[in-house]
Design a protein around this motif. Structure first.
Motif, short mmCIF file in Angstrom:
data_model
loop_
_atom_site.label_atom_id
_atom_site.label_comp_id
_atom_site.label_asym_id
_atom_site.label_seq_id
_atom_site.Cartn_x
_atom_site.Cartn_y
_atom_site.Cartn_z
N GLU A 5 0.94 -1.25 0.02
CA GLU A 5 0.00 -0.02 0.04
C GLU A 5 0.88 1.30 0.03
O GLU A 5 1.62 1.63 0.95
N TRP A 6 0.88 1.85 -1.09
CA TRP A 6 1.81 3.15 -1.50
C TRP A 6 0.99 4.43 -1.30
O TRP A 6 0.10 4.46 -2.02
N VAL A 7 1.22 5.22 -0.26
CA VAL A 7 0.48 6.29 -0.14
C VAL A 7 1.53 7.69 -0.24
O VAL A 7 2.25 7.85 0.51
N PHE A 8 0.80 8.53 -0.93
CA PHE A 8 1.61 9.69 -1.38
C PHE A 8 0.57 11.01 -1.07
O PHE A 8 -0.20 11.18 -1.61
N ASP A 9 1.49 12.09 -0.38
CA ASP A 9 0.92 13.31 -0.08
C ASP A 9 1.12 13.79 -1.71
O ASP A 9 1.75 13.39 -2.47
N LEU A 10 0.41 14.90 -1.93
CA LEU A 10 0.23 15.66 -3.27
C LEU A 10 1.23 16.58 -3.36
O LEU A 10 2.54 16.72 -3.87
N ASP A 11 0.92 17.95 -2.90
CA ASP A 11 1.71 19.12 -3.04
C ASP A 11 3.12 19.06 -2.50
O ASP A 11 3.30 18.84 -1.23
N ASN A 12 4.19 19.40 -3.30
CA ASN A 12 5.55 19.52 -2.97
C ASN A 12 6.21 18.02 -2.36
O ASN A 12 7.24 17.89 -1.89
N THR A 13 5.14 17.04 -3.05
CA THR A 13 5.76 15.56 -2.70
C THR A 13 5.70 14.76 -4.03
O THR A 13 6.85 14.34 -4.64
N LEU A 14 4.62 14.84 -4.85
CA LEU A 14 4.69 14.22 -6.03
C LEU A 14 5.03 15.08 -7.19
O LEU A 14 5.97 14.79 -8.26
N TYR A 15 5.29 16.45 -6.82
CA TYR A 15 6.02 17.29 -7.73
C TYR A 15 6.99 18.05 -6.75
O TYR A 15 6.67 18.28 -5.46
N PRO A 16 8.20 18.45 -7.07
CA PRO A 16 9.35 18.96 -6.59
C PRO A 16 8.87 20.43 -6.01
O PRO A 16 8.15 21.01 -6.97
N ARG A 17 9.27 20.78 -4.95
CA ARG A 17 9.07 22.16 -4.48
C ARG A 17 9.40 23.15 -5.37
O ARG A 17 8.75 24.35 -5.44
N HIS A 18 10.70 23.03 -6.14
CA HIS A 18 11.15 23.88 -7.12
C HIS A 18 10.11 24.25 -8.21
O HIS A 18 10.12 25.46 -8.91
N ASP B 244 7.21 25.21 -7.65
CA ASP B 244 6.30 26.40 -7.27
C ASP B 244 5.10 26.56 -7.25
O ASP B 244 4.37 27.58 -7.32
N LEU B 245 4.11 25.38 -7.72
CA LEU B 245 2.99 25.38 -7.97
C LEU B 245 2.02 26.00 -6.93
O LEU B 245 1.18 26.70 -6.87
N PHE B 246 2.51 25.43 -5.60
CA PHE B 246 1.78 25.90 -4.57
C PHE B 246 1.76 27.17 -4.01
O PHE B 246 0.95 27.73 -3.42
N SER B 247 2.71 27.95 -4.72
CA SER B 247 2.80 29.44 -4.51
C SER B 247 1.79 30.00 -4.88
O SER B 247 1.06 31.23 -4.31
N GLN B 248 0.96 29.46 -5.88
CA GLN B 248 -0.31 30.14 -6.79
C GLN B 248 -1.49 29.94 -5.67
O GLN B 248 -2.24 30.66 -5.35
#
Length: 235
Positions: free
Chosen positions: A18-31, A33-37
């Motif tokens: 069972e593989w469980v992933f957070d989304l923001d800044n986890t599945l895509y790298p922090r750089h 910068d999507l979450f800044s929007q």
């Protein structure tokens, strides 16, 4: 002392199905910068709702985030806002910032068992982000803030709700997160825990407190390369 940044071998994750992933800044790298929007949209929402200037609104936004797990939870508790309106407005962003990640897609596809996205955001945001990354089809389901009855991570009951909803065996699960505090409950449940950090470990972050606890025993592994980590775990 165990080196948390070591690459795993297959024995370390041989039991995981069972593989469980957070989304923001986890599945895509922090750089990316999507979450800044989203962050900016949340500040604007608070500013309009409470008729504040930008600095005061941002202060309230971050206070609620730190104290309640999400800005949304704080706004609901203190101001009785309607959550769907908030979620729709703050996720009205430009997803072209996210680029396809073929290596990550192949690594997730190769994992044995089921794969989940477990996010404090909503499902439409998770779907749009994962689709932009080219990895959406590799996941069995998404557990979002609505499925969590609007109670965000790191609340322990939210992890219990996730496990029960999907019939996840906690001792066969691994959790991947960018926030150390969100790994406390998974570790207590007996899940493998992996912290995803920026590829520049000395990067100055807006919210330094977010990374408090990264050296705690509840963090078993630390990596700045999720695809490489997953590939090593399956080698």
């Amino acid at each position: 002392m165990t080196d948390k940044t070591r690459l795993p071998d297959s024995a370390d994750f041989a039991h995981v199905t069972e593989w469980v992933f957070d989304l923001d800044n986890t599945l895509y790298p922090r750089h990316t910068d999507l979450f800044s929007q989203i962050d900016k949209k949340m500040t604007d929402y608070v500013r309009t709702l409470l008729d504040l200037d930008h600095e005061a609104a941002r202060g309230i936004q971050k206070k609620y985030y730190r104290e309640h797990g999400t800005t949304l939870q704080g706004l609901m508790l203190h101001h009785g806002i309607e959550p769907n309106d908030f979620l729709e407005k703050v996720h009205d962003i430009d997803y072209s910032w996210v680029k396809p990640d073929l290596a990550l897609g192949e690594a997730i596809k190769a994992l044995p068992g089921r794969k989940f996205i477990f996010t404090n955001g909503d499902t439409p945001h998770a779907e749009r982000t994962a689709r932009a990354l080219g990895i959406l089809d590799h996941f069995d389901d998404i557990f979002d803030i609505v499925a969590a009855d609007l109670k965000p991570k790191p609340a322990p009951e939210t992890y219990d709700r996730f496990l029960a909803r999907h019939g996840v065996h906690k001792h066969k699960a691994a959790m991947f997160e960018d926030l150390p505090r969100n790994l406390l409950a998974p570790h207590a449940l007996g899940m493998r825990t992996v912290l995803i950090v920026p590829n520049n470990l000395d990067e100055v972050l807006d919210e330094v407190w977010e990374h408090e606890g990264k050296d705690g025993d509840h963090v078993e592994y630390v990596t700045d390369d999720l695809a490489g980590f997953l590939k090593s775990a399956m080698a």
